[in-house]
Write an enzyme that holds these catalytic residues in place. Sequence first.
Site, mmCIF file in Angstrom:
data_model
loop_
_atom_site.group_PDB
_atom_site.id
_atom_site.type_symbol
_atom_site.label_atom_id
_atom_site.label_comp_id
_atom_site.label_asym_id
_atom_site.label_seq_id
_atom_site.Cartn_x
_atom_site.Cartn_y
_atom_site.Cartn_z
ATOM 1 N N LYS B 49 41.785 35.448 21.785
ATOM 2 C CA LYS B 49 41.667 35.331 23.251
ATOM 3 C C LYS B 49 43.058 35.065 23.824
ATOM 4 O O LYS B 49 43.913 34.473 23.165
ATOM 5 C CB LYS B 49 40.743 34.141 23.552
ATOM 6 C CG LYS B 49 40.557 33.776 25.009
ATOM 7 C CD LYS B 49 39.666 34.753 25.724
ATOM 8 C CE LYS B 49 39.610 34.457 27.222
ATOM 9 N NZ LYS B 49 38.831 35.450 27.958
ATOM 10 N N ALA B 74 35.006 39.114 34.834
ATOM 11 C CA ALA B 74 36.067 38.344 35.492
ATOM 12 C C ALA B 74 35.942 36.939 34.925
ATOM 13 O O ALA B 74 35.453 36.031 35.600
ATOM 14 C CB ALA B 74 35.907 38.357 37.004
ATOM 15 N N ASN B 103 47.158 36.984 21.615
ATOM 16 C CA ASN B 103 47.364 37.588 22.937
ATOM 17 C C ASN B 103 47.905 36.522 23.879
ATOM 18 O O ASN B 103 47.442 35.383 23.869
ATOM 19 C CB ASN B 103 46.044 38.157 23.437
ATOM 20 C CG ASN B 103 46.170 38.891 24.751
ATOM 21 O OD1 ASN B 103 46.386 38.281 25.791
ATOM 22 N ND2 ASN B 103 46.036 40.202 24.707
ATOM 23 N N CYS B 134 48.344 40.630 34.311
ATOM 24 C CA CYS B 134 48.159 39.380 35.047
ATOM 25 C C CYS B 134 48.971 39.429 36.327
ATOM 26 O O CYS B 134 50.066 39.977 36.347
ATOM 27 C CB CYS B 134 48.649 38.190 34.224
ATOM 28 S SG CYS B 134 47.814 38.034 32.644
ATOM 29 N N THR B 198 41.368 46.584 30.537
ATOM 30 C CA THR B 198 40.208 46.997 31.342
ATOM 31 C C THR B 198 40.631 47.703 32.625
ATOM 32 O O THR B 198 41.727 47.507 33.138
ATOM 33 C CB THR B 198 39.348 45.777 31.718
ATOM 34 O OG1 THR B 198 40.202 44.771 32.299
ATOM 35 C CG2 THR B 198 38.665 45.191 30.501
ATOM 36 N N THR B 275 34.226 45.002 23.309
ATOM 37 C CA THR B 275 32.877 44.895 23.883
ATOM 38 C C THR B 275 31.777 45.180 22.863
ATOM 39 O O THR B 275 30.720 44.551 22.903
ATOM 40 C CB THR B 275 32.772 45.838 25.088
ATOM 41 O OG1 THR B 275 33.744 45.438 26.060
ATOM 42 C CG2 THR B 275 31.404 45.773 25.728
#
Lengths: 335, 312
Positions: B49, B74, B103, B134, B198, B275
């Site tokens: 993550k 989100a 990450n 970001c 994404t 996913t």
Amino acid sequence: MAVESANAQDPAAPPRRLDLALLERRPAGRDYVRLVLDAPPDWHSLPGQFINVLCESDPAAARASEGRTLDDADPADWPCTTGLELGRRWPFVRRPLSISRVLTGGGRVRLELLVRTVGAGTRFLATRPVGATVDVVGPLGNWFTPPADDRLCVLVGGGCGLAPLFGLAEYLTGLGKRCLCLLGAKSAGELPVRFREPPPRTGNNVEKGSLVVEFAELGIETIIATDDGSAGFHGTVGAALDPCYRSYLKDVPVAFYVCGPKPMMRGLSHVAEAQDMPCQVSLEGFMGCGIGVCLSCAVPHRTDQRGTVAGQEDWTYLLTCRDGPVVDGRRILWE
Amino acid sequence: MIRPEVDLGVTLGRIAMKNPIATASGCSGYGEELGRFYDLSVLGAVVTKSITLRPREGHPPPRLVETRAGLLNAIGLANVGLEAFLTEKLPALATCGTPVIVNVAGSTRDEYVAVAAALDAAPAVAGIELNVSCPNVKEGGIEFGVEPGPLASLVGAVRAKVTRATLIVKLSPNVTDIAVTARAAVDAGADALSLINTLRGLAVDPWTGRPALTNVTGGLSGPAIKPVALYMVRRAYEQVAGPAGVPILGLGGIQFPEDVIEFIRAGATAVSVGTANFVDPETGPRLVAGLRDGLARLGCGCVGELVGRIEK
């Protein structure tokens, strides 16, 4: 950000992905269906846990396309590239369903589910024929804990929140705990239980009785409440608590176990807080993965000790699938 | 007929992966969750993550909504923060038996640099994947990764502090031309590129008018985005990565071994799967086995024989 789980030990089995056969399917109250799945003999789960079920349209369709190329495409399949594109139809993610009871006997283990057929996923599941394979991941989540002392266990359920209460009632009575059930629904026809005889209307009064077969079989009495008054107390479960506290629960130490719509769980949690009684609730909610990685099922809860001045509380998110679904209702920040 | 033995090993910068299958950031936590279903050492790599300098709670729910063949999320980069990651999460990851790629996300260039430098100093970290999708709070919130100038500046600043780990830049697809940002990242010193992150999306309840997500917009992932991801991998490979000899970690909607093969043909040396793990927690080992069978069927002795091979 570590969250205290309700359980010190981990007696439940670790989760697995499994293909389970559907053994039984029968309607239960309006909009509900009771399903029974065949489980492996080493299945071990505790009341409160859930399974995450894939409600896909036709698993065989995806597998039929395996290894085929565009050159093999049949005009009837065109313009689908290899069949994989449409073999797995939506709903895309699994649906979390409470395990209502684990049935043992005759050397077999079976999982009983009580499913409210509200959306595409659950409705599809309700149409699967007996013998069909159902893809599940489980057991997931944590479980209800019995009270350490001999206080009365008050099991409160509404709608499909009733599902885990059947297994919980069995579990608690098996441990020698005294139980009382408080069940609510919009109307009599929507209660997904079996009655020995039609339950009487009791207006503004609450009456406990042994009319609900599933609980009576365990020696547990039930109080019914319906929003429209068609059975039992006329009003919500929350409203029924007032007469309960004037009679059956007056000065009685209790432990609440609540599963139902959010307003019910919130209301009971506030009552429990005011009465200084423990209150375990089973959170429900949309889940992305059910296994603690997507972080979607976040619920805010207080991290301080009870009694801290309001407005200076610390809070954090817990995950329904990992830190729940059973949580201390008094610490949830319901709004 | 005797099938040739297939060697699934690939190299991503300085990371030797036993096979091309890695998990994707945001879809495998810090490793322990999927580790309940199978031994993580069967994977080519684990990508954690996103880690930020300080812990983040993430956005208020609802954070996720299901779409046709996908998910709109989100989450808000909810994570334990650098310090807790190093002390509480990395020790277990260090023994999982497969390379660990961490990450990294941030709101300012300095935050990225601080986190990357700390991770480079941790021997258990094999790779650092920069999440450049970001908002740059110092430039009005525009994403770092959409303009080549700010992207190159960010990658360059991190590159200067990352001397041991493999530096992977995860490109955003919300750009005019992925070749432009791919070029900027490679020129600034990226050892590898991962794409795509994404796609920006929106969902609104038609009857109440309320957005489905608290954050209003979200990132679309899952099988729905695979064609876009494949196109972008191909473009980045042909225009930048292939000629420069920079490997690509491809991702976007991978669910089946066939998808993995498509990404390799498009130009990916390895793939990340995200996913799909929500739908099937056993996706990782399933894809490793399926890829081995697929390459054997194609008569390929190793992954390298297939990278970038699209027939005319």
